[in-house]
Design an enzyme around this catalytic site. Structure first.
Site, PDB file in Angstrom:
ATOM      1  N   ARG A 170       0.904  -1.146   0.111  1.00 22.76           N
ATOM      2  CA  ARG A 170       0.163  -0.236  -0.056  1.00 22.76           C
ATOM      3  C   ARG A 170       0.462   0.743  -0.160  1.00 22.76           C
ATOM      4  O   ARG A 170       1.780   1.253  -0.033  1.00 22.76           O
ATOM      5  CB  ARG A 170      -0.964  -0.215   1.358  1.00 22.76           C
ATOM      6  CG  ARG A 170      -0.020  -0.830   2.119  1.00 22.76           C
ATOM      7  CD  ARG A 170      -1.151   0.415   3.961  1.00 22.76           C
ATOM      8  NE  ARG A 170      -0.109   1.545   3.603  1.00 22.76           N
ATOM      9  CZ  ARG A 170       0.611   1.648   3.291  1.00 22.76           C
ATOM     10  NH1 ARG A 170       1.338   1.320   4.094  1.00 22.76           N
ATOM     11  NH2 ARG A 170       0.839   3.566   3.696  1.00 22.76           N
ATOM     12  N   ASP A 194      -2.691  10.713  -2.189  1.00 20.04           N
ATOM     13  CA  ASP A 194      -2.311   9.408  -3.887  1.00 20.04           C
ATOM     14  C   ASP A 194      -3.013  10.123  -4.999  1.00 20.04           C
ATOM     15  O   ASP A 194      -2.825   9.285  -5.625  1.00 20.04           O
ATOM     16  CB  ASP A 194      -3.766   8.225  -2.985  1.00 20.04           C
ATOM     17  CG  ASP A 194      -3.245   7.636  -1.977  1.00 20.04           C
ATOM     18  OD1 ASP A 194      -2.961   6.138  -2.064  1.00 20.04           O
ATOM     19  OD2 ASP A 194      -3.202   8.215  -0.731  1.00 20.04           O
TER      20      ASP A 194
END
Length: 368
Positions: free
Chosen positions: A51, A241
């Site tokens: 992640r 992100d």
């Protein structure tokens, strides 16, 4: 991350495999998983075994190599297989733009070699994946060097989720700033939000900072306002992100609330991310796709039921912080401040190569 615990390691040549650190098992145990095909990489990304936007991009690039190991030698079938593999990997998570950036880069590398033998293309794809991996290491260190100038000696720094070496090739983005400041002799104390519902701050950031010898205090997410009011925080640094062209930034759910709290308490709020996290095709953050995750992450975290069975759940994985709440964005090319379309374009297009440009931005940011 430290050399002893690397998040991602490619083993072998074009017929090799990808070893990942399973982050769902931290901090209780350090477990590695070996991926031999693109399906294993897709699962690792989807289930958060790997992640963090940069690490997701790196893993996807290696996933392409795995998916092409046994592709047909016929050119048409080979490139059809490439399309299938990249499309499949792109479906793993929707928000982190580094995933799509890396897959597009891998496709372009292969397309440039049309007409060459498949083995030549496979070698080129592995070279490209390794280049993406190594470049991320270098730019994380550059982010640290730019960002540490914004952090004063003796500062308390609040961070959210995990934007350290576990989320990148090495060193991290937000945590790179802290590591570099510490390396320069600055006394930094980090306050890490636990980051509900999956506790990346508690499980990962606190673990990583302790491993690096950085003083860290873990707090529940809803303690941030009180800690700010008590004067313990002098800066907030988070990762990202996806960043839109105007500077609106998607990051782990809860980041938007921290930015509002920081503005009220007159604390600078910084975002640290590589240039690959910018999605200049999107004019503003309202266009960023937000991943909706399994309700059981909220009602039954880590297999422990904590809510009434059948209760409705809303579980967005990310939120979007408006650019006007961000004091500066730190990338490998410099410090973007003020955060707006024009400054973003100037820095990303190379303005930071002129020492006078970014230095002015740094001085302005430090005084804000």
């Amino acid at each position: 991350m430290t050399k002893e615990v690397a998040t991602l390691v490619w083993i072998g040549d074009t017929d090799g495999s990808l070893r990942i650190l399973d982050q769902t098992r931290l901090p209780r145990e350090v477990v590695f998983r070996e991926c031999h095909d693109e399906r294993a990489v897709w699962e690792a990304i989807k289930t958060l075994q790997v992640r963090g936007a940069p690490a997701i991009g790196i893993a996807a690039a290696y996933g392409v190599c795995l998916g092409m190991k046994f592709a047909p030698n016929d050119e048409r079938a080979f490139f059809q297989r490439l399309d299938e593999v990249t499309s499949y990997l792109a479906s793993s998570r929707p928000t982190a733009v580094n995933l799509f950036w890396a897959l597009d880069r891998m496709r372009r590398r292969a397309e440039a070699l049309r007409g060459q033998p498949p083995d030549t293309i496979r070698k080129a794809l592995l070279e490209e994946a390794r280049a993406i991996h190594e470049e991320d290491r270098a730019l994380c260190h550059a982010i640290g060097r730019w960002g540490e100038r914004l952090i004063e000696d003796g500062s308390g720094v609040l961070t959210h989720c995990n934007a350290g070496g576990l989320a990148t090739a090495e060193y991290g983005t937000a945590l790179a700033v802290i590591y570099e400041a510490s390396a320069k002799g600055k006394r930094i104390h980090v306050y890490a939000d636990e980051t509900r519902p999956l506790l990346q701050g508690a499980r990962l950031t606190a673990w990583e900072l302790k491993a690096h010898g950085i003083p860290v205090t873990l707090i529940c997410d809803d303690m941030a306002a009180e800690v700010m009011k008590e004067g313990k925080i002098q800066a907030v640094i988070v990762g990202a992100d996806r960043i839109a062209a105007n500077g609106d930034t998607a990051n782990k759910i809860g980041t938007y609330g921290l930015a509002i709290l920081a503005r009220y308490h007159r604390i600078p709020f910084y975002v640290a991310a590589p240039s690959s996290t910018f999605d200049l095709r999107l004019s503003h953050g309202g266009l960023i796709p937000i991943e909706q995750r399994d309700p059981r992450e909220v009602t039954c975290p880590f297999g422990i039921p904590i809510a009434p069975e059948g209760v409705d759940v809303y579980n967005p994985a990310f939120d979007v912080t408006p650019a006007e709440l961000i004091n500066a964005i730190i990338c490998e090319k410099g410090v973007i401040q003020p955060v707006n379309r024009e400054t973003i374009a100037a820095v990303l297009n190379g303005a930071a190569e002129n020492p006078t440009g970014p230095q002015r931005m740094l001085e302005s940011s430090a005084s804000s």
